[in-house]
Design an enzyme around this catalytic site. Structure first.
Site, PDB file in Angstrom:
ATOM      1  N   TYR A   1     -18.866  28.503 127.815  1.00 50.31           N
ATOM      2  CA  TYR A   1     -19.206  26.795 127.904  1.00 50.31           C
ATOM      3  C   TYR A   1     -17.970  26.273 127.678  1.00 50.31           C
ATOM      4  CZ  TYR A   1     -21.222  22.810 125.793  1.00 50.31           C
ATOM      5  OH  TYR A   1     -21.395  21.581 125.629  1.00 50.31           O
TER       6      TYR A   1
ATOM      7  N   LYS B   1     -16.628  23.101 130.018  1.00 54.46           N
ATOM      8  CA  LYS B   1     -16.184  21.826 129.619  1.00 54.46           C
ATOM      9  C   LYS B   1     -14.907  21.307 129.889  1.00 54.46           C
ATOM     10  CE  LYS B   1     -19.666  20.682 129.682  1.00 54.46           C
ATOM     11  NZ  LYS B   1     -20.607  19.743 129.993  1.00 54.46           N
TER      12      LYS B   1
END
Length: 300
Positions: free
Chosen positions: A181, A185
């Site tokens: 994740y 990002k």
């Protein structure tokens, strides 16, 4: 270092300028931040195309917004986990031939078990970054024709702990959901800033900006989190405020950085490394098969 916008750091969606005549695409539009972004833009008279993976949920969201008096809304299917769907969505808009003034790359997934997109990419990297990379490139000809067009890519403060695993982008050797994740990002921020650099170099009248919502949850600790309506303020500020410039990054200005009114943020060295950004751009172009139509041949 972070600073307040020109509004003195108290900006809300109520301060948005009128959006009459502007057309926006918002991904992940049927819930959360995307839904609130659509509602606020439509309330200021923008024409909003709600891009959603599930048409049933999208139509329900559209109906809800219309009962609240919001008009100039439509819904269209977009599955960022399938590049064929991304192309179909973009082609549908291109066939209409109308300029696009705003693209809000809002949709995202967070920390699932390891799964793959239709083209075999790790799902968080594939949806959060590659899908939006492809969508933006395909829609760039329409944005070029827009009026003061902007691309707003929505990230997360988690990017600060991220790394781009160029030797294992899709987690085949090692997969930890949170680390992947953070990678996606960080890729969002690197992409948004590199896109702005290329747009400026090319002289194209399109600005690329970044925003993150802090911790925006429907349920959670109210001392830390904030409702999606407020979480959307940063991306709405980037999308509509008159005093912004390409390459800027906005997020909540509260003490923890998880809630509050939007302020201007400094991304830091990890997100502004030019070599990492160029390498990510090249890899993303190769994986998606989407090239950007710049007039400067050095940028393609």
């Amino acid at each position: 270092m972070s600073t307040s916008p020109a509004t003195g750091g108290r900006w809300t969606a109520a301060d948005m300028p009128d959006q009459t005549g502007r057309t926006a695409v918002v991904t992940g539009a049927n819930s959360g931040l995307g839904f609130e972004t659509c509602r606020a833009l439509a309330a200021r008279n923008a024409t909003v195309i709600m891009a959603v993976r599930d048409l049933g949920k999208g139509r329900a969201a559209l109906a809800s917004l219309r009962t609240q008096g919001s008009g100039r809304l439509e819904v269209a299917r977009l599955d960022l986990a399938d590049l064929d769907s991304v192309r179909a969505f973009a082609n549908g808009l291109i066939e209409r031939g109308k300029p696009l003034d705003l693209l809000v790359n809002n949709a995202g997934i967070g920390m699932p078990p390891r799964t793959l997109t239709a083209q075999g990419f790790e799902s968080q990297f594939g949806v959060n970054h590659l899908g939006h990379f492809a969508l933006t490139g395909l829609l760039l000809p329409l944005l070029r024709r827009g009026s003061g067009a902007r691309v707003v890519t929505v990230g997360s403060g988690a990017f600060r702990g991220g790394s781009i695993h160029f030797d294992d982008l899709h987690g085949e050797r090692s997969y930890r959901p949170a680390a992947r994740y953070r990678q996606s990002k960080l890729a969002n921020v690197l992409f948004g800033l590199e896109l702005d650099r290329r747009l400026r170099t090319d002289g194209m009248p399109v600005a690329s900006l970044l925003a993150h919502p802090g911790l925006a949850l429907r349920l959670g600790n109210k001392l830390v989190a904030q409702p999606a309506e407020r979480g959307a303020w940063s991306q709405l500020y980037a999308a509509t405020a008159r005093d912004v410039e390409g390459g800027q990054f906005f997020g909540p200005g509260g003490r923890t950085g998880m809630r509050g009114h939007p302020i201007l943020l400094e991304p830091g060295p990890r997100a502004t490394d030019p070599e990492t950004a160029r390498r990510l751009w090249a890899v993303s172009t190769e994986l998606t098969g989407v090239g950007y139509e710049f007039s400067d041949a050095r940028l393609t």
